[in-house]
Design a protein around this motif. Structure first.
Motif, PDB file in Angstrom:
ATOM      1  N   LYS A  42     -53.110  18.206-106.484  1.00  0.00           N
ATOM      2  CA  LYS A  42     -54.023  17.301-106.799  1.00  0.00           C
ATOM      3  C   LYS A  42     -53.791  16.784-108.129  1.00  0.00           C
ATOM      4  CE  LYS A  42     -59.109  15.922-106.263  1.00  0.00           C
ATOM      5  NZ  LYS A  42     -60.095  16.965-105.670  1.00  0.00           N
ATOM      6  N   ALA A  43     -53.987  15.564-108.765  1.00  0.00           N
ATOM      7  CA  ALA A  43     -54.177  15.056-110.004  1.00  0.00           C
ATOM      8  C   ALA A  43     -55.154  15.836-110.369  1.00  0.00           C
ATOM      9  CB  ALA A  43     -53.946  13.750-110.601  1.00  0.00           C
ATOM     10  N   GLU A  44     -55.598  16.215-111.578  1.00  0.00           N
ATOM     11  CA  GLU A  44     -57.239  16.445-112.531  1.00  0.00           C
ATOM     12  C   GLU A  44     -57.724  15.515-114.251  1.00  0.00           C
ATOM     13  OE1 GLU A  44     -57.374  21.209-112.558  1.00  0.00           O
ATOM     14  OE2 GLU A  44     -55.111  20.484-112.578  1.00  0.00           O
ATOM     15  N   LYS A  45     -58.204  15.339-113.702  1.00  0.00           N
ATOM     16  CA  LYS A  45     -58.288  14.834-114.871  1.00  0.00           C
ATOM     17  C   LYS A  45     -57.895  15.287-116.702  1.00  0.00           C
ATOM     18  CE  LYS A  45     -60.788  10.837-116.509  1.00  0.00           C
ATOM     19  NZ  LYS A  45     -60.300   9.594-116.604  1.00  0.00           N
ATOM     20  N   ILE A  46     -57.293  16.241-116.865  1.00  0.00           N
ATOM     21  CA  ILE A  46     -56.882  16.494-118.067  1.00  0.00           C
ATOM     22  C   ILE A  46     -55.878  15.720-118.563  1.00  0.00           C
ATOM     23  CG2 ILE A  46     -55.861  18.467-118.969  1.00  0.00           C
ATOM     24  CD1 ILE A  46     -56.864  19.808-116.658  1.00  0.00           C
ATOM     25  N   PRO A  47     -55.893  14.482-119.293  1.00  0.00           N
ATOM     26  CA  PRO A  47     -55.139  14.064-120.246  1.00  0.00           C
ATOM     27  C   PRO A  47     -54.074  14.868-121.020  1.00  0.00           C
ATOM     28  CG  PRO A  47     -57.619  13.520-120.972  1.00  0.00           C
ATOM     29  CD  PRO A  47     -57.021  14.430-120.163  1.00  0.00           C
ATOM     30  N   MET A  48     -52.680  14.196-120.305  1.00  0.00           N
ATOM     31  CA  MET A  48     -51.374  14.410-120.952  1.00  0.00           C
ATOM     32  C   MET A  48     -50.605  13.457-121.104  1.00  0.00           C
ATOM     33  SD  MET A  48     -50.326  18.029-121.530  1.00  0.00           S
ATOM     34  CE  MET A  48     -51.537  18.800-121.405  1.00  0.00           C
ATOM     35  N   HIS A  49     -49.744  13.728-122.054  1.00  0.00           N
ATOM     36  CA  HIS A  49     -48.227  12.653-122.469  1.00  0.00           C
ATOM     37  C   HIS A  49     -48.784  11.270-122.337  1.00  0.00           C
ATOM     38  CE1 HIS A  49     -46.890  16.445-120.384  1.00  0.00           C
ATOM     39  NE2 HIS A  49     -45.981  16.451-121.762  1.00  0.00           N
ATOM     40  N   GLY A  50     -49.855  11.679-122.851  1.00  0.00           N
ATOM     41  CA  GLY A  50     -50.606   9.683-122.819  1.00  0.00           C
ATOM     42  C   GLY A  50     -50.944   9.215-121.552  1.00  0.00           C
ATOM     43  N   GLN A  51     -51.667  10.038-120.555  1.00  0.00           N
ATOM     44  CA  GLN A  51     -51.630   9.746-119.120  1.00  0.00           C
ATOM     45  C   GLN A  51     -52.826  10.085-118.677  1.00  0.00           C
ATOM     46  OE1 GLN A  51     -49.921   7.076-117.441  1.00  0.00           O
ATOM     47  NE2 GLN A  51     -48.084   7.626-118.679  1.00  0.00           N
ATOM     48  N   PRO A  52     -53.999   9.661-118.250  1.00  0.00           N
ATOM     49  CA  PRO A  52     -54.826  10.017-117.779  1.00  0.00           C
ATOM     50  C   PRO A  52     -55.695  10.518-117.117  1.00  0.00           C
ATOM     51  CG  PRO A  52     -54.391   7.609-116.876  1.00  0.00           C
ATOM     52  CD  PRO A  52     -53.415   8.237-117.365  1.00  0.00           C
ATOM     53  N   TYR A  53     -54.274  11.199-116.400  1.00  0.00           N
ATOM     54  CA  TYR A  53     -54.326  12.265-115.271  1.00  0.00           C
ATOM     55  C   TYR A  53     -53.535  13.532-115.067  1.00  0.00           C
ATOM     56  CZ  TYR A  53     -58.010   9.577-113.436  1.00  0.00           C
ATOM     57  OH  TYR A  53     -59.347   8.682-112.875  1.00  0.00           O
ATOM     58  N   SER A  54     -52.916  14.322-114.680  1.00  0.00           N
ATOM     59  CA  SER A  54     -51.898  15.881-114.751  1.00  0.00           C
ATOM     60  C   SER A  54     -52.010  16.806-113.747  1.00  0.00           C
ATOM     61  CB  SER A  54     -51.844  16.420-115.978  1.00  0.00           C
ATOM     62  OG  SER A  54     -53.507  17.461-116.314  1.00  0.00           O
ATOM     63  N   ILE A  55     -51.019  16.307-113.630  1.00  0.00           N
ATOM     64  CA  ILE A  55     -50.962  17.879-112.546  1.00  0.00           C
ATOM     65  C   ILE A  55     -49.644  19.129-112.750  1.00  0.00           C
ATOM     66  CG2 ILE A  55     -50.524  16.368-110.050  1.00  0.00           C
ATOM     67  CD1 ILE A  55     -47.673  16.656-110.792  1.00  0.00           C
ATOM     68  N   ALA A  56     -50.405  20.805-112.288  1.00  0.00           N
ATOM     69  CA  ALA A  56     -49.757  21.379-112.603  1.00  0.00           C
ATOM     70  C   ALA A  56     -48.699  21.999-111.927  1.00  0.00           C
ATOM     71  CB  ALA A  56     -49.918  22.501-113.349  1.00  0.00           C
ATOM     72  N   TYR A  57     -48.044  22.313-111.968  1.00  0.00           N
ATOM     73  CA  TYR A  57     -46.283  23.431-110.733  1.00  0.00           C
ATOM     74  C   TYR A  57     -45.626  24.407-111.871  1.00  0.00           C
ATOM     75  CZ  TYR A  57     -43.412  19.919-113.033  1.00  0.00           C
ATOM     76  OH  TYR A  57     -42.143  19.676-113.195  1.00  0.00           O
ATOM     77  N   PRO A  58     -45.220  25.424-110.563  1.00  0.00           N
ATOM     78  CA  PRO A  58     -44.278  25.794-111.680  1.00  0.00           C
ATOM     79  C   PRO A  58     -42.936  25.099-111.923  1.00  0.00           C
ATOM     80  CG  PRO A  58     -44.629  26.620-109.017  1.00  0.00           C
ATOM     81  CD  PRO A  58     -45.945  25.404-109.287  1.00  0.00           C
ATOM     82  N   LEU A  59     -42.139  25.937-112.757  1.00  0.00           N
ATOM     83  CA  LEU A  59     -41.147  24.989-113.270  1.00  0.00           C
ATOM     84  C   LEU A  59     -40.233  25.542-113.701  1.00  0.00           C
ATOM     85  CD1 LEU A  59     -39.955  21.715-114.162  1.00  0.00           C
ATOM     86  CD2 LEU A  59     -40.841  22.220-116.303  1.00  0.00           C
ATOM     87  N   PRO A  60     -39.106  26.071-113.349  1.00  0.00           N
ATOM     88  CA  PRO A  60     -38.258  27.071-113.727  1.00  0.00           C
ATOM     89  C   PRO A  60     -37.259  26.326-114.691  1.00  0.00           C
ATOM     90  CG  PRO A  60     -36.895  25.932-111.270  1.00  0.00           C
ATOM     91  CD  PRO A  60     -38.548  25.641-112.176  1.00  0.00           C
ATOM     92  N   ALA A  61     -36.472  27.532-115.871  1.00  0.00           N
ATOM     93  CA  ALA A  61     -36.250  27.267-116.399  1.00  0.00           C
ATOM     94  C   ALA A  61     -34.400  26.381-116.251  1.00  0.00           C
ATOM     95  CB  ALA A  61     -34.780  28.473-117.117  1.00  0.00           C
ATOM     96  N   TYR A  62     -34.703  25.426-116.580  1.00  0.00           N
ATOM     97  CA  TYR A  62     -33.269  24.711-116.090  1.00  0.00           C
ATOM     98  C   TYR A  62     -33.088  23.812-115.153  1.00  0.00           C
ATOM     99  CZ  TYR A  62     -30.355  26.620-119.807  1.00  0.00           C
ATOM    100  OH  TYR A  62     -29.894  26.837-121.357  1.00  0.00           O
ATOM    101  N   GLY A  63     -35.230  23.661-115.004  1.00  0.00           N
ATOM    102  CA  GLY A  63     -35.017  23.500-112.919  1.00  0.00           C
ATOM    103  C   GLY A  63     -35.624  21.487-113.302  1.00  0.00           C
ATOM    104  N   ALA A  64     -35.475  20.594-112.354  1.00  0.00           N
ATOM    105  CA  ALA A  64     -36.314  19.819-112.648  1.00  0.00           C
ATOM    106  C   ALA A  64     -36.736  19.237-111.312  1.00  0.00           C
ATOM    107  CB  ALA A  64     -35.108  18.234-112.630  1.00  0.00           C
ATOM    108  N   ALA A  65     -38.052  18.595-111.173  1.00  0.00           N
ATOM    109  CA  ALA A  65     -38.998  18.334-110.103  1.00  0.00           C
ATOM    110  C   ALA A  65     -39.619  16.268-109.991  1.00  0.00           C
ATOM    111  CB  ALA A  65     -39.830  19.428-109.228  1.00  0.00           C
ATOM    112  N   VAL A  66     -39.390  17.077-108.422  1.00  0.00           N
ATOM    113  CA  VAL A  66     -39.907  14.661-108.121  1.00  0.00           C
ATOM    114  C   VAL A  66     -40.749  14.575-107.885  1.00  0.00           C
ATOM    115  CG1 VAL A  66     -39.021  12.246-107.892  1.00  0.00           C
ATOM    116  CG2 VAL A  66     -37.632  13.952-109.438  1.00  0.00           C
ATOM    117  N   PHE A  67     -41.381  14.272-108.066  1.00  0.00           N
ATOM    118  CA  PHE A  67     -42.788  14.144-107.011  1.00  0.00           C
ATOM    119  C   PHE A  67     -43.134  12.506-106.934  1.00  0.00           C
ATOM    120  CE2 PHE A  67     -43.719  17.685-109.572  1.00  0.00           C
ATOM    121  CZ  PHE A  67     -43.936  18.780-107.680  1.00  0.00           C
ATOM    122  N   VAL A  68     -44.145  12.140-105.594  1.00  0.00           N
ATOM    123  CA  VAL A  68     -44.104  10.538-104.583  1.00  0.00           C
ATOM    124  C   VAL A  68     -45.672  10.988-104.911  1.00  0.00           C
ATOM    125  CG1 VAL A  68     -41.864  10.878-103.949  1.00  0.00           C
ATOM    126  CG2 VAL A  68     -43.638  11.478-102.326  1.00  0.00           C
TER     127      VAL A  68
END
Length: 69
Positions: A42-68
């Motif tokens: 669930k997106a939270e009302k925490i501004p990040m990277h110039g956007q009004p909402y953000s999501i947080a997730y585990p990210l491995p080294a050299y990893g990439a994830a795509v969300f819809v």
């Protein structure tokens, strides 16, 4: 270069709502460790990277994830 994994990497998103992981380079079917994000986030009302909402997730080294939305 310092490469590290993140237990909770936060990235900005434009819209409130639920985001589901579509693809993750760390999935075992791609040769990764199998650390994926199976639960919707669930997106939270925490501004990040110039956007009004953000999501947080585990990210491995050299990893990439795509969300819809």
């Amino acid at each position: 270069m310092d490469v590290q994994a993140y237990d909770s990497y936060r990235i900005g998103v434009q819209e409130p709502g639920i985001y589901t992981e579509l693809i993750n380079s760390d999935d075992s079917k791609y040769g990764g460790s199998g650390r994926i994000n199976p639960e919707p986030i669930k997106a939270e009302k925490i501004p990040m990277h110039g956007q009004p909402y953000s999501i947080a997730y585990p990210l491995p080294a050299y990893g990439a994830a795509v969300f819809v939305f």
